[in-house]
Design a protein around this motif. Sequence first.
Motif, PDB file in Angstrom:
ATOM      1  N   GLU A   1       0.799  -1.276  -0.161  1.00 45.32           N
ATOM      2  CA  GLU A   1      -0.049   0.041  -0.004  1.00 45.32           C
ATOM      3  C   GLU A   1       0.746   1.281   0.029  1.00 45.32           C
ATOM      4  OE1 GLU A   1      -3.660  -0.017   2.413  1.00 45.32           O
ATOM      5  OE2 GLU A   1      -3.198  -1.789   3.202  1.00 45.32           O
ATOM      6  N   THR A   2       2.224   1.036  -0.243  1.00 45.15           N
ATOM      7  CA  THR A   2       3.150   2.500  -0.061  1.00 45.15           C
ATOM      8  C   THR A   2       2.892   3.013  -1.582  1.00 45.15           C
ATOM      9  OG1 THR A   2       4.425   0.989   1.326  1.00 45.15           O
ATOM     10  CG2 THR A   2       5.321   3.081   0.296  1.00 45.15           C
ATOM     11  N   VAL A   3       2.003   3.902  -1.625  1.00 43.48           N
ATOM     12  CA  VAL A   3       2.025   4.619  -2.890  1.00 43.48           C
ATOM     13  C   VAL A   3       3.445   5.133  -3.698  1.00 43.48           C
ATOM     14  CG1 VAL A   3       0.747   6.516  -3.938  1.00 43.48           C
ATOM     15  CG2 VAL A   3      -0.277   5.461  -2.274  1.00 43.48           C
ATOM     16  N   GLU A   4       4.149   5.871  -2.685  1.00 41.12           N
ATOM     17  CA  GLU A   4       5.467   6.118  -3.114  1.00 41.12           C
ATOM     18  C   GLU A   4       6.192   5.397  -3.787  1.00 41.12           C
ATOM     19  OE1 GLU A   4       8.019   9.217  -4.204  1.00 41.12           O
ATOM     20  OE2 GLU A   4       5.926   9.016  -3.757  1.00 41.12           O
ATOM     21  N   ALA A   5       6.173   4.001  -3.351  1.00 43.52           N
ATOM     22  CA  ALA A   5       7.011   3.018  -3.941  1.00 43.52           C
ATOM     23  C   ALA A   5       6.733   2.596  -5.535  1.00 43.52           C
ATOM     24  CB  ALA A   5       6.981   1.432  -3.382  1.00 43.52           C
ATOM     25  N   TRP A   6       5.448   2.439  -5.577  1.00 41.83           N
ATOM     26  CA  TRP A   6       5.034   2.374  -6.955  1.00 41.83           C
ATOM     27  C   TRP A   6       5.131   3.335  -7.861  1.00 41.83           C
ATOM     28  CZ3 TRP A   6       2.801  -2.517  -8.107  1.00 41.83           C
ATOM     29  CH2 TRP A   6       2.436  -3.276  -7.220  1.00 41.83           C
ATOM     30  N   SER A   7       4.900   4.578  -7.200  1.00 36.49           N
ATOM     31  CA  SER A   7       5.187   5.805  -8.137  1.00 36.49           C
ATOM     32  C   SER A   7       6.627   5.990  -8.675  1.00 36.49           C
ATOM     33  CB  SER A   7       4.905   7.336  -7.413  1.00 36.49           C
ATOM     34  OG  SER A   7       5.115   8.176  -7.966  1.00 36.49           O
ATOM     35  N   ARG A   8       7.666   5.919  -7.603  1.00 35.41           N
ATOM     36  CA  ARG A   8       8.872   5.932  -7.965  1.00 35.41           C
ATOM     37  C   ARG A   8       9.351   4.701  -8.918  1.00 35.41           C
ATOM     38  NH1 ARG A   8      11.738  10.590  -6.463  1.00 35.41           N
ATOM     39  NH2 ARG A   8      10.544  11.436  -4.606  1.00 35.41           N
ATOM     40  N   ARG A   9       8.847   3.413  -8.854  1.00 32.75           N
ATOM     41  CA  ARG A   9       9.484   2.453  -9.681  1.00 32.75           C
ATOM     42  C   ARG A   9       8.649   2.628 -11.190  1.00 32.75           C
ATOM     43  NH1 ARG A   9       7.763  -3.944  -8.445  1.00 32.75           N
ATOM     44  NH2 ARG A   9       5.766  -3.329  -9.442  1.00 32.75           N
ATOM     45  N   ALA A  10       7.492   3.473 -11.215  1.00 36.02           N
ATOM     46  CA  ALA A  10       7.087   3.706 -12.442  1.00 36.02           C
ATOM     47  C   ALA A  10       8.019   4.688 -13.237  1.00 36.02           C
ATOM     48  CB  ALA A  10       5.523   4.343 -12.561  1.00 36.02           C
ATOM     49  N   THR A  11       8.545   5.761 -12.462  1.00 36.20           N
ATOM     50  CA  THR A  11       9.745   6.611 -12.969  1.00 36.20           C
ATOM     51  C   THR A  11      10.603   5.731 -13.315  1.00 36.20           C
ATOM     52  OG1 THR A  11       8.672   8.230 -11.384  1.00 36.20           O
ATOM     53  CG2 THR A  11      10.836   8.616 -12.408  1.00 36.20           C
ATOM     54  N   LEU A  12      11.282   4.855 -12.705  1.00 36.47           N
ATOM     55  CA  LEU A  12      12.554   4.249 -12.990  1.00 36.47           C
ATOM     56  C   LEU A  12      12.177   3.469 -14.387  1.00 36.47           C
ATOM     57  CD1 LEU A  12      13.916   2.926  -9.723  1.00 36.47           C
ATOM     58  CD2 LEU A  12      15.219   4.348 -11.470  1.00 36.47           C
ATOM     59  N   TYR A  13      11.013   2.733 -14.367  1.00 33.76           N
ATOM     60  CA  TYR A  13      10.693   2.169 -15.496  1.00 33.76           C
ATOM     61  C   TYR A  13      10.524   2.955 -16.633  1.00 33.76           C
ATOM     62  CZ  TYR A  13       9.694  -2.415 -13.331  1.00 33.76           C
ATOM     63  OH  TYR A  13       9.862  -3.363 -12.522  1.00 33.76           O
TER      64      TYR A  13
ATOM     65  N   ARG B   1      13.605   3.981 -18.342  1.00 36.08           N
ATOM     66  CA  ARG B   1      14.137   2.671 -18.989  1.00 36.08           C
ATOM     67  C   ARG B   1      13.583   2.531 -20.151  1.00 36.08           C
ATOM     68  NH1 ARG B   1      17.414  -0.394 -14.610  1.00 36.08           N
ATOM     69  NH2 ARG B   1      16.704  -2.414 -15.948  1.00 36.08           N
ATOM     70  N   ARG B   2      12.742   3.234 -20.476  1.00 37.31           N
ATOM     71  CA  ARG B   2      11.744   3.045 -21.849  1.00 37.31           C
ATOM     72  C   ARG B   2      10.967   1.756 -21.452  1.00 37.31           C
ATOM     73  NH1 ARG B   2      13.539   6.464 -26.095  1.00 37.31           N
ATOM     74  NH2 ARG B   2      15.202   7.594 -25.632  1.00 37.31           N
ATOM     75  N   GLU B   3      10.580   1.236 -20.394  1.00 37.37           N
ATOM     76  CA  GLU B   3       9.780  -0.069 -20.256  1.00 37.37           C
ATOM     77  C   GLU B   3       8.464   0.560 -19.766  1.00 37.37           C
ATOM     78  OE1 GLU B   3      11.666  -3.172 -17.691  1.00 37.37           O
ATOM     79  OE2 GLU B   3      13.455  -1.990 -17.787  1.00 37.37           O
ATOM     80  N   LEU B   4       7.699   1.143 -21.022  1.00 37.80           N
ATOM     81  CA  LEU B   4       6.599   1.721 -20.692  1.00 37.80           C
ATOM     82  C   LEU B   4       5.323   0.788 -20.368  1.00 37.80           C
ATOM     83  CD1 LEU B   4       6.163   3.955 -24.024  1.00 37.80           C
ATOM     84  CD2 LEU B   4       7.052   4.632 -21.705  1.00 37.80           C
ATOM     85  N   GLY B   5       5.384  -0.628 -20.626  1.00 35.62           N
ATOM     86  CA  GLY B   5       4.284  -1.339 -20.376  1.00 35.62           C
ATOM     87  C   GLY B   5       4.266  -1.559 -18.778  1.00 35.62           C
ATOM     88  N   ARG B   6       5.635  -1.627 -18.055  1.00 35.66           N
ATOM     89  CA  ARG B   6       5.759  -1.823 -16.678  1.00 35.66           C
ATOM     90  C   ARG B   6       5.446  -0.557 -15.994  1.00 35.66           C
ATOM     91  NH1 ARG B   6      10.970  -5.497 -15.810  1.00 35.66           N
ATOM     92  NH2 ARG B   6      10.190  -7.536 -16.391  1.00 35.66           N
ATOM     93  N   ALA B   7       5.913   0.343 -16.730  1.00 32.18           N
ATOM     94  CA  ALA B   7       5.818   1.987 -16.062  1.00 32.18           C
ATOM     95  C   ALA B   7       3.951   2.244 -15.926  1.00 32.18           C
ATOM     96  CB  ALA B   7       6.474   2.857 -16.697  1.00 32.18           C
ATOM     97  N   ILE B   8       3.373   1.826 -16.988  1.00 27.07           N
ATOM     98  CA  ILE B   8       2.097   2.241 -16.991  1.00 27.07           C
ATOM     99  C   ILE B   8       1.469   1.201 -15.806  1.00 27.07           C
ATOM    100  CG2 ILE B   8      -0.112   1.585 -18.404  1.00 27.07           C
ATOM    101  CD1 ILE B   8       1.373   2.932 -20.760  1.00 27.07           C
TER     102      ILE B   8
END
Length: 210
Positions: free
Chosen positions: A122-134, A137-144
């Motif tokens: 439930e840590t919103v910020e962790a999902w947000s930061r990981r999306a930014t990293l993806y 790295r141009r990993e749009l599917g994972r980022a989305i």
Amino acid sequence: MTRAAVFLCLILASASPALAQVTGPVPPAAAPSPETAPAANVLPPSFASERARRLDELYGRLREAEGARQARAIEAQIGMVIAQTGSDTADLLMARAQQAMQQRQADLALSLLDSVIDLYPETVEAWSRRATLYFSRRELGRAITDIEHVLRLEPRHFGAMVGLGMMLQQLGEDKSALTAFKRALEINPHIERVPQIIKRLQPTVDGVEL
């Protein structure tokens, strides 16, 4: 990092600036061992209730903010509330992940964020930061996928909506991107650059009258 990735980092950070202010030495990065790591945790009911109440208040104030300066101050408060984890362990892992990101150690940052998400989903910020990293790295599917998870946890996360819009644009999904940008602006009428993006996208989606 591309210009789009930089903008995404900035817009997400504007909605969650607390972790970007980590200072001082951070212990060597290491996820909890399987022997000591707790099972996936959920927020304590009292913590979750108080955070929801505070966010309701702040989002209401943001819509009514008079001018950019006042809006930025409220955005910062929203970001600090969203960044709260309710766990000292999650806070430490997030601080280490932030340091790794600042040092351009993307693999290490991803590993740490994976640990936070596994242990504290439930840590919103962790999902947000990981999306930014993806995204960087141009990993749009994972980022989305991660951005969509952010929005399931916090549907008013305007930074995540802008990030989603940018990614959808890159995939040629202009109509869905426009919807995301407009929704972000409804929640936060003071987001910089988004009105201009909407203005450019609208004719593409609706067609230009002859």
